[in-house]
Design a protein around this motif. Structure first.
Motif, PDB file in Angstrom:
ATOM      1  N   LEU A 167       0.819  -1.207   0.000  1.00 26.25           N
ATOM      2  CA  LEU A 167       0.000   0.000   0.000  1.00 26.25           C
ATOM      3  C   LEU A 167       0.854   1.259   0.000  1.00 26.25           C
ATOM      4  CD1 LEU A 167      -2.762  -1.133   2.526  1.00 26.25           C
ATOM      5  CD2 LEU A 167      -2.933  -0.971   0.033  1.00 26.25           C
ATOM      6  N   GLY A 168       1.947   1.244   0.802  1.00 26.82           N
ATOM      7  CA  GLY A 168       2.823   2.401   0.827  1.00 26.82           C
ATOM      8  C   GLY A 168       3.468   2.660  -0.518  1.00 26.82           C
ATOM      9  N   ARG A 169       3.888   1.580  -1.163  1.00 20.40           N
ATOM     10  CA  ARG A 169       4.512   1.726  -2.474  1.00 20.40           C
ATOM     11  C   ARG A 169       3.509   2.196  -3.517  1.00 20.40           C
ATOM     12  NH1 ARG A 169       8.817   3.163  -5.209  1.00 20.40           N
ATOM     13  NH2 ARG A 169       9.435   1.762  -6.909  1.00 20.40           N
ATOM     14  N   MET A 170       2.253   1.688  -3.437  1.00 19.19           N
ATOM     15  CA  MET A 170       1.232   2.102  -4.382  1.00 19.19           C
ATOM     16  C   MET A 170       0.921   3.587  -4.237  1.00 19.19           C
ATOM     17  SD  MET A 170      -1.419  -1.144  -4.209  1.00 19.19           S
ATOM     18  CE  MET A 170      -2.603  -0.347  -5.290  1.00 19.19           C
ATOM     19  N   LEU A 171       0.929   4.074  -3.001  1.00 20.22           N
ATOM     20  CA  LEU A 171       0.591   5.474  -2.768  1.00 20.22           C
ATOM     21  C   LEU A 171       1.687   6.425  -3.219  1.00 20.22           C
ATOM     22  CD1 LEU A 171      -1.066   5.178   0.769  1.00 20.22           C
ATOM     23  CD2 LEU A 171      -2.207   5.691  -1.392  1.00 20.22           C
ATOM     24  N   THR A 172       2.955   5.989  -3.115  1.00 15.47           N
ATOM     25  CA  THR A 172       4.071   6.898  -3.417  1.00 15.47           C
ATOM     26  C   THR A 172       4.635   6.742  -4.819  1.00 15.47           C
ATOM     27  OG1 THR A 172       5.655   5.324  -2.482  1.00 15.47           O
ATOM     28  CG2 THR A 172       4.746   6.993  -0.999  1.00 15.47           C
ATOM     29  N   ARG A 173       4.550   5.522  -5.392  1.00 14.83           N
ATOM     30  CA  ARG A 173       5.219   5.267  -6.668  1.00 14.83           C
ATOM     31  C   ARG A 173       4.712   6.205  -7.766  1.00 14.83           C
ATOM     32  NH1 ARG A 173       4.546   1.868 -11.243  1.00 14.83           N
ATOM     33  NH2 ARG A 173       6.534   1.087 -12.061  1.00 14.83           N
ATOM     34  N   GLN A 174       3.406   6.248  -7.942  1.00 12.02           N
ATOM     35  CA  GLN A 174       2.869   7.087  -9.006  1.00 12.02           C
ATOM     36  C   GLN A 174       3.124   8.559  -8.734  1.00 12.02           C
ATOM     37  OE1 GLN A 174       1.806   5.601 -11.686  1.00 12.02           O
ATOM     38  NE2 GLN A 174       1.556   7.567 -12.746  1.00 12.02           N
ATOM     39  N   LEU A 175       3.130   8.913  -7.435  1.00 19.33           N
ATOM     40  CA  LEU A 175       3.416  10.305  -7.075  1.00 19.33           C
ATOM     41  C   LEU A 175       4.787  10.725  -7.584  1.00 19.33           C
ATOM     42  CD1 LEU A 175       2.843  12.921  -5.450  1.00 19.33           C
ATOM     43  CD2 LEU A 175       3.845  11.768  -3.465  1.00 19.33           C
ATOM     44  N   TRP A 176       5.811   9.870  -7.326  1.00 18.49           N
ATOM     45  CA  TRP A 176       7.161  10.222  -7.761  1.00 18.49           C
ATOM     46  C   TRP A 176       7.278  10.179  -9.281  1.00 18.49           C
ATOM     47  CZ3 TRP A 176       8.990  12.806  -4.176  1.00 18.49           C
ATOM     48  CH2 TRP A 176       8.931  12.419  -2.839  1.00 18.49           C
ATOM     49  N   GLY A 202      14.589   3.223  -1.147  1.00 14.72           N
ATOM     50  CA  GLY A 202      14.447   2.010  -0.359  1.00 14.72           C
ATOM     51  C   GLY A 202      15.621   1.793   0.568  1.00 14.72           C
ATOM     52  N   VAL A 203      15.343   1.167   1.709  1.00 12.72           N
ATOM     53  CA  VAL A 203      16.356   0.971   2.739  1.00 12.72           C
ATOM     54  C   VAL A 203      17.432  -0.015   2.297  1.00 12.72           C
ATOM     55  CG1 VAL A 203      15.040  -0.870   3.867  1.00 12.72           C
ATOM     56  CG2 VAL A 203      16.671   0.466   5.194  1.00 12.72           C
ATOM     57  N   LYS A 248       2.411  -7.436  -7.827  1.00 11.26           N
ATOM     58  CA  LYS A 248       3.070  -7.144  -6.559  1.00 11.26           C
ATOM     59  C   LYS A 248       4.589  -7.160  -6.716  1.00 11.26           C
ATOM     60  CE  LYS A 248      -0.764  -9.241  -4.012  1.00 11.26           C
ATOM     61  NZ  LYS A 248      -1.215 -10.412  -3.232  1.00 11.26           N
ATOM     62  N   GLY A 249       5.083  -8.120  -7.512  1.00  8.90           N
ATOM     63  CA  GLY A 249       6.510  -8.158  -7.789  1.00  8.90           C
ATOM     64  C   GLY A 249       6.965  -6.951  -8.585  1.00  8.90           C
ATOM     65  N   GLU A 250       6.127  -6.499  -9.522  1.00 10.28           N
ATOM     66  CA  GLU A 250       6.467  -5.298 -10.281  1.00 10.28           C
ATOM     67  C   GLU A 250       6.550  -4.090  -9.352  1.00 10.28           C
ATOM     68  OE1 GLU A 250       7.238  -5.002 -13.431  1.00 10.28           O
ATOM     69  OE2 GLU A 250       6.933  -7.122 -13.919  1.00 10.28           O
ATOM     70  N   LEU A 251       5.727  -4.097  -8.311  1.00 12.98           N
ATOM     71  CA  LEU A 251       5.665  -2.960  -7.396  1.00 12.98           C
ATOM     72  C   LEU A 251       6.809  -2.963  -6.393  1.00 12.98           C
ATOM     73  CD1 LEU A 251       3.589  -0.638  -7.059  1.00 12.98           C
ATOM     74  CD2 LEU A 251       2.547  -1.987  -5.232  1.00 12.98           C
ATOM     75  N   LEU A 252       7.068  -4.126  -5.764  1.00  8.79           N
ATOM     76  CA  LEU A 252       8.052  -4.216  -4.680  1.00  8.79           C
ATOM     77  C   LEU A 252       9.360  -4.864  -5.089  1.00  8.79           C
ATOM     78  CD1 LEU A 252       5.775  -5.311  -1.684  1.00  8.79           C
ATOM     79  CD2 LEU A 252       6.567  -3.013  -2.241  1.00  8.79           C
ATOM     80  N   GLY A 253       9.414  -5.411  -6.305  1.00  7.90           N
ATOM     81  CA  GLY A 253      10.583  -6.177  -6.704  1.00  7.90           C
ATOM     82  C   GLY A 253      10.406  -7.640  -6.331  1.00  7.90           C
ATOM     83  N   PRO A 254      11.279  -8.510  -6.815  1.00  3.77           N
ATOM     84  CA  PRO A 254      11.116  -9.962  -6.601  1.00  3.77           C
ATOM     85  C   PRO A 254      11.552 -10.418  -5.213  1.00  3.77           C
ATOM     86  CG  PRO A 254      13.096  -9.559  -7.869  1.00  3.77           C
ATOM     87  CD  PRO A 254      12.451  -8.211  -7.666  1.00  3.77           C
ATOM     88  N   ARG A 255      10.917  -9.868  -4.181  1.00  2.00           N
ATOM     89  CA  ARG A 255      11.233 -10.292  -2.817  1.00  2.00           C
ATOM     90  C   ARG A 255      10.946 -11.782  -2.651  1.00  2.00           C
ATOM     91  NH1 ARG A 255       8.832  -5.749   1.365  1.00  2.00           N
ATOM     92  NH2 ARG A 255       9.746  -3.895   0.392  1.00  2.00           N
ATOM     93  N   LEU A 256      11.656 -12.403  -1.739  1.00  2.00           N
ATOM     94  CA  LEU A 256      11.385 -13.803  -1.418  1.00  2.00           C
ATOM     95  C   LEU A 256      10.274 -13.845  -0.379  1.00  2.00           C
ATOM     96  CD1 LEU A 256      12.550 -16.658  -2.094  1.00  2.00           C
ATOM     97  CD2 LEU A 256      13.732 -16.511   0.093  1.00  2.00           C
ATOM     98  N   ILE A 257       9.229 -14.607  -0.672  1.00  2.00           N
ATOM     99  CA  ILE A 257       8.101 -14.695   0.251  1.00  2.00           C
ATOM    100  C   ILE A 257       7.884 -16.145   0.656  1.00  2.00           C
ATOM    101  CG2 ILE A 257       6.959 -12.633  -0.616  1.00  2.00           C
ATOM    102  CD1 ILE A 257       5.107 -14.502  -2.232  1.00  2.00           C
ATOM    103  N   GLY A 258       7.153 -16.336   1.712  1.00  2.00           N
ATOM    104  CA  GLY A 258       6.875 -17.653   2.246  1.00  2.00           C
ATOM    105  C   GLY A 258       6.776 -17.576   3.751  1.00  2.00           C
ATOM    106  N   ARG A 259       6.443 -18.674   4.370  1.00  2.00           N
ATOM    107  CA  ARG A 259       6.356 -18.692   5.826  1.00  2.00           C
ATOM    108  C   ARG A 259       7.740 -18.468   6.449  1.00  2.00           C
ATOM    109  NH1 ARG A 259       2.692 -22.392   4.053  1.00  2.00           N
ATOM    110  NH2 ARG A 259       0.546 -22.018   4.742  1.00  2.00           N
ATOM    111  N   PRO A 260       7.790 -17.824   7.606  1.00  2.00           N
ATOM    112  CA  PRO A 260       9.086 -17.633   8.271  1.00  2.00           C
ATOM    113  C   PRO A 260       9.789 -18.969   8.491  1.00  2.00           C
ATOM    114  CG  PRO A 260       7.403 -16.309   9.331  1.00  2.00           C
ATOM    115  CD  PRO A 260       6.685 -17.197   8.356  1.00  2.00           C
ATOM    116  N   LEU A 261      11.075 -18.980   8.222  1.00  2.00           N
ATOM    117  CA  LEU A 261      11.880 -20.192   8.342  1.00  2.00           C
ATOM    118  C   LEU A 261      12.761 -20.083   9.585  1.00  2.00           C
ATOM    119  CD1 LEU A 261      12.543 -22.762   6.493  1.00  2.00           C
ATOM    120  CD2 LEU A 261      14.597 -21.502   5.880  1.00  2.00           C
ATOM    121  N   HIS A 262      12.800 -21.155  10.367  1.00  2.00           N
ATOM    122  CA  HIS A 262      13.667 -21.182  11.549  1.00  2.00           C
ATOM    123  C   HIS A 262      14.786 -22.199  11.320  1.00  2.00           C
ATOM    124  CE1 HIS A 262       9.752 -19.716  13.084  1.00  2.00           C
ATOM    125  NE2 HIS A 262      10.518 -18.900  13.803  1.00  2.00           N
ATOM    126  N   VAL A 263      16.004 -21.784  11.597  1.00  2.00           N
ATOM    127  CA  VAL A 263      17.179 -22.639  11.405  1.00  2.00           C
ATOM    128  C   VAL A 263      17.945 -22.702  12.718  1.00  2.00           C
ATOM    129  CG1 VAL A 263      19.311 -23.025  10.119  1.00  2.00           C
ATOM    130  CG2 VAL A 263      17.342 -22.003   8.966  1.00  2.00           C
TER     131      VAL A 263
END
Length: 601
Positions: free
Chosen positions: A48-57, A217-218, A435-450
């Protein structure tokens, strides 16, 4: 016997905003399948944050008069010539002088006095390198003729792309272009007229000012601020001072988030750490040339990154190819390392990568979850993956995927590295679609514990790692147990699948197919012995190593390996079988030198 108790040996022993300038053809998309992958509620605030700011910039920066806001005061001269420590390939520059651009494994022919910016690029990777000016260091290395051609192309680019566009002015592409221009500006200025020199200084200043503005982006803020600070070192007088002070202040705040206390990059990619280190070393050189002290945060980050690179460098002089990082080259890695330390003598844990060694064997294992959120754009869903170097031969590795192979996202899944896969699925997947076009190809999935546990004994090292990535779908934990006999240079291992606590009563399929993969470095020869359980491996040195297993089905299969964005053929050892979801399954394997008196008949 060692108190660690070795494992039993296996039986048998100017475009419009939104366009990519000059890009021909659509990107290739690789279909992927993952287990338990979902965007999850945690991702929606970022969307949502990216959608609100991307078009603005896009709308603001795309306005016809926006370029005027970047002008500022123009530097009258260049104050420094920072050294880029990256080795330069002279063939690229020679090709450009002959009218041929060779970038990212593709080529483009141009005629005399023509330019490559207003014509289609062969692919996206070529376009990225073209607009990042990756060709500039090699062209500058060609002497005065190269400097004149570099100046001509730079000024043409600035005329064509004076108007902001999302691709040519993409923050990450812009940062690389700024670094390359900053290191070459003084040499181009020496062959320029006064008007050309002032225009070149104006181009540098405008690009640095854009780097200081959102968005970005950070995850790449340290890289962008380093590039801006470098431009501030190069531009003389008040214009350079203003840019430099702003960039260094922001860089000092960004580096602690990017570089961990142990020197690991927040993305967990060894190559990302290497590239940031090389840029920081260039910034250090630029600051020294203008007699300015290095900020404490920058100096600390350089020291920590150098320590990390030493551990992540394998005995062949290249990096471990884990978590979206490629091997780089031995020369590039050597240019960034600190005081001379032999990579083969190093062991320890940095950035979630654990390294154990014997005189002839070096093993590096992924012992932490992949990065998440904005840092996961290059992360890979490959828990407990391994790289093994025998002598200086890298035998067991991964697919070598990096962001330069953006059209081959499937190689980021679990089968793309040397680890165990259940049901031919993956523990995560890259974010795709809009969503990938908006945020980039982030890796998603359930949190993994090692969980990782290492014990050192006399002449032996025991490393035990476990992850829960298969629990939701199969109810099983994967445990990888490694025992390195340092006296025999022998690695014995056990893959253990066992039900997680509280999972036995959950209704699931009674069995699930597994595959334990060992991706081989391109050029490694693999020969299956007559016992169908042993495979002779030979690396580039020709020395032989036996891989043995008690797995039910062992095969040598074709695979692929990505090198500098190009796909090469390779091989993989695959051990297949079926695991019960209500009981324990073990698969044992080992790697030992050939000719040690225990070769198969």
């Amino acid at each position: 016997m060692s108190p660690l108790g070795p494992f039993a040996r296996p039986e048998g022993d100017g475009p419009a905003p939104g366009e990519i300038p000059g890009l021909r053809g659509a990107p290739v998309r690789t279909p992927v399948r993952a287990t338990g992958a979902s965007t999850g509620p945690a991702l929606w605030p970022a969307i949502l944050g990216r959608m609100l700011t991307r078009q603005l910039w896009i709308e603001a920066y795309g306005l016809p008069g926006y370029a005027l806001t970047l002008r500022g005061r123009t530097a009258q001269s260049f104050a420094a010539t920072p050294r880029d420590f990256r080795p330069v390939d002279p063939t690229v520059g020679k090709g450009i002088l002959g009218g041929r651009f060779v970038l990212a494994g593709s080529s483009l022919e141009i005629g005399p006095d023509e330019e490559p910016f207003n014509r289609p690029s062969p692919n996206r990777a070529f376009a990225v390198d073209l607009h990042a000016f990756a060709w500039l260091p090699s062209l500058i290395a060609q002497g005065e003729r190269g400097a004149r051609e570099a100046l001509r192309l730079t000024l043409i680019w600035s005329d064509v792309f004076v108007r902001w566009s999302p691709f040519a002015w993409d923050p990450d592409i812009l940062a690389r272009r700024a670094v390359n221009l900053a290191c070459a500006a003084r040499r181009m200025g020496q062959v320029a007229t006064e008007a050309e020199r002032l225009k070149l200084a104006s181009v540098l200043g405008r690009q640095a000012r854009q780097l200081l503005r959102p968005p970005g982006g950070v995850a790449t803020q340290s890289e962008r601020m380093t590039a801006a600070a470098l431009v501030g070192c190069v531009l003389a007088g008040p214009p350079g001072v203003s840019i430099r002070r702003k960039a260094l202040a922001r860089l000092s705040k960004a580096l602690p988030r990017t570089v961990g206390p142990d020197g690991g990059h927040a993305s967990r990619s060894p190559e990302a750490g290497l590239e940031l280190l090389l840029d920081l070393l260039t910034l250090e050189d630029g600051l020294s040339q203008i007699s300015e002290d290095l900020p404490e945060a920058v100096g600390d980050a350089i020291a920590r990154l150098q320590d990390a690179i030493t551990l992540h460098t394998l005995p062949d002089g290249r990096l471990a190819t884990l978590q979206g990082g490629g091997p780089s080259t031995a020369a590039r890695v050597a240019a960034a390392r600190g005081p001379e330390v032999r990579p083969e003598d190093v062991a320890g844990v940095v950035g979630g990568l654990t390294r154990i060694r014997s005189p002839l064997l070096t093993v590096i294992a992924d012992t932490a979850p992949p990065a998440r959120g904005p840092w996961s754009g290059a992360a890979c869903a490959q828990p407990l993956s391994l790289e093994i170097v025998c002598g200086k031969d890298r035998l067991v590795t991964g697919s070598g995927w990096t962001p330069r192979a953006a059209d081959r996202q499937g190689l980021r899944l679990t089968p793309g590295h040397s680890t165990l896969t259940l049901g031919e699925t993956s523990t995560g997947e890259p974010l795709g679609g809009w969503k990938g076009e908006l945020l980039g190809p982030r890796l998603i999935g359930r949190p993994l514990h090692v969980d990782a546990n290492q014990r050192d004994g006399e002449g032996a090292v025991w490393l035990e790692i476990e992850h829960d990535g298969w629990v939701h779908d199969f109810g099983l934990l994967h445990q990888r147990r490694l025992y390195l006999d340092q006296r025999l240079d022998e690695l014995r291992a056990e893959e253990r699948l066992h039900p997680a606590h509280g999972q036995k009563d959950v209704v699931r399929a009674i069995a699930a197919p597994y595959a334990v993969r060992f991706q081989l470095e391109p050029g490694v020869q693999a020969s299956l012995a007559r016992d169908r359980r042993s495979i002779l491996l030979r690396g580039h040195s020709g020395r032989g190593w036996w891989f043995r297993t008690d797995g039910p089905d062992v095969a040598i299969e074709p695979s692929v390996h990505v090198d500098e964005g190009l796909t090469r053929r390779s091989l993989q050892i695959v051990v297949r079988g079926s695991a019960r979801t209500d009981s324990e399954t073990k698969i044992r394997w080992k790697l030992s030198p050939a000719g040690a008196g225990n070769d198969p008949a």
